[in-house]
Write a protein that holds these residues in place. Structure first.
Motif, PDB file in Angstrom:
ATOM      1  N   ARG A 172     -21.843  35.350  78.188  1.00  0.00           N
ATOM      2  CA  ARG A 172     -21.436  35.918  76.902  1.00  0.00           C
ATOM      3  C   ARG A 172     -20.342  35.061  76.261  1.00  0.00           C
ATOM      4  O   ARG A 172     -20.336  34.840  75.043  1.00  0.00           O
ATOM      5  N   LYS A 173     -19.433  34.572  77.085  1.00  0.00           N
ATOM      6  CA  LYS A 173     -18.357  33.717  76.589  1.00  0.00           C
ATOM      7  C   LYS A 173     -18.916  32.439  75.986  1.00  0.00           C
ATOM      8  O   LYS A 173     -18.522  32.025  74.883  1.00  0.00           O
ATOM      9  N   GLN A 174     -19.850  31.790  76.684  1.00  0.00           N
ATOM     10  CA  GLN A 174     -20.406  30.530  76.194  1.00  0.00           C
ATOM     11  C   GLN A 174     -21.263  30.733  74.955  1.00  0.00           C
ATOM     12  O   GLN A 174     -21.286  29.882  74.063  1.00  0.00           O
ATOM     13  N   VAL A 175     -21.967  31.839  74.873  1.00  0.00           N
ATOM     14  CA  VAL A 175     -22.740  32.147  73.655  1.00  0.00           C
ATOM     15  C   VAL A 175     -21.793  32.289  72.466  1.00  0.00           C
ATOM     16  O   VAL A 175     -22.084  31.807  71.356  1.00  0.00           O
ATOM     17  N   THR A 176     -20.645  32.906  72.692  1.00  0.00           N
ATOM     18  CA  THR A 176     -19.647  33.045  71.626  1.00  0.00           C
ATOM     19  C   THR A 176     -19.109  31.688  71.201  1.00  0.00           C
ATOM     20  O   THR A 176     -18.950  31.408  70.004  1.00  0.00           O
ATOM     21  N   VAL A 177     -18.851  30.818  72.183  1.00  0.00           N
ATOM     22  CA  VAL A 177     -18.366  29.464  71.877  1.00  0.00           C
ATOM     23  C   VAL A 177     -19.413  28.691  71.081  1.00  0.00           C
ATOM     24  O   VAL A 177     -19.087  27.999  70.111  1.00  0.00           O
ATOM     25  N   MET A 178     -20.681  28.795  71.482  1.00  0.00           N
ATOM     26  CA  MET A 178     -21.755  28.094  70.774  1.00  0.00           C
ATOM     27  C   MET A 178     -21.833  28.555  69.321  1.00  0.00           C
ATOM     28  O   MET A 178     -21.994  27.736  68.409  1.00  0.00           O
ATOM     29  N   ALA A 179     -21.706  29.853  69.099  1.00  0.00           N
ATOM     30  CA  ALA A 179     -21.750  30.377  67.730  1.00  0.00           C
ATOM     31  C   ALA A 179     -20.559  29.861  66.918  1.00  0.00           C
ATOM     32  O   ALA A 179     -20.703  29.506  65.738  1.00  0.00           O
ATOM     33  N   LYS A 180     -19.402  29.787  67.559  1.00  0.00           N
ATOM     34  CA  LYS A 180     -18.210  29.283  66.878  1.00  0.00           C
ATOM     35  C   LYS A 180     -18.375  27.816  66.503  1.00  0.00           C
ATOM     36  O   LYS A 180     -18.045  27.400  65.383  1.00  0.00           O
ATOM     37  N   LYS A 182     -21.154  26.208  66.071  1.00  0.00           N
ATOM     38  CA  LYS A 182     -22.177  26.148  65.017  1.00  0.00           C
ATOM     39  C   LYS A 182     -21.548  26.405  63.659  1.00  0.00           C
ATOM     40  O   LYS A 182     -21.794  25.671  62.689  1.00  0.00           O
ATOM     41  N   ASP A 183     -20.716  27.423  63.590  1.00  0.00           N
ATOM     42  CA  ASP A 183     -20.043  27.745  62.330  1.00  0.00           C
ATOM     43  C   ASP A 183     -19.125  26.604  61.893  1.00  0.00           C
ATOM     44  O   ASP A 183     -19.037  26.297  60.695  1.00  0.00           O
ATOM     45  N   GLN A 184     -18.444  25.970  62.837  1.00  0.00           N
ATOM     46  CA  GLN A 184     -17.549  24.863  62.505  1.00  0.00           C
ATOM     47  C   GLN A 184     -18.313  23.695  61.900  1.00  0.00           C
ATOM     48  O   GLN A 184     -17.885  23.111  60.900  1.00  0.00           O
ATOM     49  N   ALA A 185     -19.439  23.341  62.510  1.00  0.00           N
ATOM     50  CA  ALA A 185     -20.238  22.218  62.011  1.00  0.00           C
ATOM     51  C   ALA A 185     -20.777  22.513  60.617  1.00  0.00           C
ATOM     52  O   ALA A 185     -20.711  21.668  59.709  1.00  0.00           O
ATOM     53  N   GLU A 186     -21.301  23.704  60.428  1.00  0.00           N
ATOM     54  CA  GLU A 186     -21.894  24.048  59.146  1.00  0.00           C
ATOM     55  C   GLU A 186     -20.821  24.181  58.061  1.00  0.00           C
ATOM     56  O   GLU A 186     -21.066  23.841  56.900  1.00  0.00           O
ATOM     57  N   ALA A 187     -19.640  24.670  58.434  1.00  0.00           N
ATOM     58  CA  ALA A 187     -18.550  24.774  57.459  1.00  0.00           C
ATOM     59  C   ALA A 187     -18.092  23.392  57.019  1.00  0.00           C
ATOM     60  O   ALA A 187     -17.802  23.164  55.835  1.00  0.00           O
ATOM     61  N   ALA A 188     -18.036  22.438  57.959  1.00  0.00           N
ATOM     62  CA  ALA A 188     -17.630  21.078  57.613  1.00  0.00           C
ATOM     63  C   ALA A 188     -18.633  20.440  56.660  1.00  0.00           C
ATOM     64  O   ALA A 188     -18.251  19.770  55.686  1.00  0.00           O
ATOM     65  N   LEU A 189     -19.923  20.656  56.904  1.00  0.00           N
ATOM     66  CA  LEU A 189     -20.954  20.100  56.028  1.00  0.00           C
ATOM     67  C   LEU A 189     -20.938  20.785  54.663  1.00  0.00           C
ATOM     68  O   LEU A 189     -21.102  20.133  53.630  1.00  0.00           O
ATOM     69  N   SER A 327     -27.604  23.614  64.776  1.00  0.00           N
ATOM     70  CA  SER A 327     -28.109  24.138  63.507  1.00  0.00           C
ATOM     71  C   SER A 327     -29.431  23.560  63.047  1.00  0.00           C
ATOM     72  O   SER A 327     -29.991  24.028  62.057  1.00  0.00           O
ATOM     73  N   GLY A 328     -29.919  22.518  63.719  1.00  0.00           N
ATOM     74  CA  GLY A 328     -31.132  21.873  63.243  1.00  0.00           C
ATOM     75  C   GLY A 328     -30.846  20.984  62.046  1.00  0.00           C
ATOM     76  O   GLY A 328     -29.742  20.459  61.887  1.00  0.00           O
TER      77      GLY A 328
END
Length: 352
Positions: A172-180, A182-189, A327-328
């Motif tokens: 559960r912890k790693q899934v949360t990190v992955m989502a975070k 993902k959000d960081q990469a997409e926010a930067a783009l 994110s693909g």
């Protein structure tokens, strides 16, 4: 009859022939110069990869964090499967030991619980007394052994269940990190893109079914840290072992057009030996790729994406798009409007 002569063409003046020769020489020279200039421009390596150093740093950090969390998640899932198997074996053993103890208890109930003293007094003789005393010791030891084995098995069951619960918490912890990440990469783009680019829909190009040979990993499944330690076969610089592996695997899969990896200027992965630029055109980095050259780039980018886990792909950039593990495909523009920064003449590969 008067004498006549047959008319003939006089040779061209020497001055005219000289001018013609000079003109031809100049024409030939200009053609060679233009040819060399065109070849040089076509083979010149891309300059700035597009985007800002801050954007590239954010993408690298986010993608690395996502891959690390994904590897940790895979490790935890694997460990949980092992624990689940152990728990089933323990529970089968526990059922057997519980049955043994129940049989002992049932036997004691049927025969009645005679005291040790009464059994010894009923022995009838000294020899019988000693025999019964020995049997009592054996029975007591057998009962104690079964009870001890039952308690130990129950303890192992409790520990296995606790470990499984711990792995589930880790997942559960790693899934949360992955989502975070993902959000960081997409926010930067999103911050770097224009409103028109943000509203576009992107789909992964190309197709490739070739499987790459996996790059070496650590025993726990993570990617080992690597330095720019090997000679780059495409330049006079250096690359990491994982970058060389990805380059060789792509070439083995048939992607053999011009490649340039190490570049000491700028930011990003090129100066670290962790990136390569694969020209889409046969004669190197030229203008916008089209037709068969575009198809070549589509298939090459698809090859890297299909083998991302095997090669440790951090991200792929091609034709105004970037592929991230989290994110693909998403929109990506270097902002300069040229084929190099827009990546319309080459596929950019960055590895972990």
């Amino acid at each position: 009859m008067p004498h006549t002569t047959t008319p003939h063409h006089a040779p061209a003046p020497r001055k005219g022939r000289a001018r013609l020769a000079v003109l031809l020489a100049v024409t030939l020279l200009l053609g060679l110069v233009n040819g060399f200039a065109g070849q040089s421009a076509a083979w010149a390596d891309p300059g700035d990869e597009g985007g800002t150093p801050a954007l590239r740093e954010k993408l690298e950090t986010a993608s690395k964090g996502y891959i690390d969390a994904k590897n940790a998640l895979a490790k935890s899932v694997k460990r949980q499967k092992q624990l689940d198997k152990q728990l089933k074996e323990i529970e089968a053993e526990l059922a057997e030991r519980t049955g043994n103890v129940r049989e002992i208890a049932a036997a004691a109930y049927r025969t009645g619980r005679a005291t040790t003293a009464s059994l010894l007094l009923d022995s009838g003789s000294p020899d019988g007394f000693l025999k019964r005393a020995g049997m009592l010791d054996i029975l007591a030891a057998n009962e104690d052994r079964h009870l001890q084995e039952l308690r130990e098995t129950q303890d192992r069951q409790s520990r296995a269940r606790a470990e499984i619960d711990g792995e589930i918490t880790e997942q559960r912890k790693q899934v949360t990190v992955m989502a975070k990440r993902k959000d960081q990469a997409e926010a930067a783009l999103a911050e770097a893109r224009t409103a028109a680019t943000q509203s576009a829909t992107y789909a992964g190009p190309g197709a490739s079914s070739a499987s790459a040979r996996p790059a070496p990993r650590n025993p726990d499944g993570s990617w080992p840290s690597e330095s720019c330690s090997l000679s780059d076969p495409t330049t006079s610089g250096c690359i990491t072992p994982r970058t060389l592996h990805a380059l060789q695997q792509a070439q083995d899969a048939g992607f053999t057009r011009y490649v340039s990896c190490y570049r000491n200027e700028g930011s990003g992965e090129h100066p670290q030996g962790r990136a390569c630029d694969f020209a889409a055109q046969r004669n190197g980095f030229g203008g916008v790729a089209g037709g068969a050259d575009k198809t070549y780039g589509d298939n090459l980018s698809s090859y890297f994406i299909g083998n991302a886990d095997r090669l440790g792909v951090l991200y792929v950039i091609w034709y105004r798009q970037i592929w991230l593990p989290s994110s693909g495909w998403m929109g990506y523009s270097g902002g300069n409007g040229d084929p190099s920064s827009d990546h319309t003449n080459h596929v950019h590969l960055s590895v972990y």
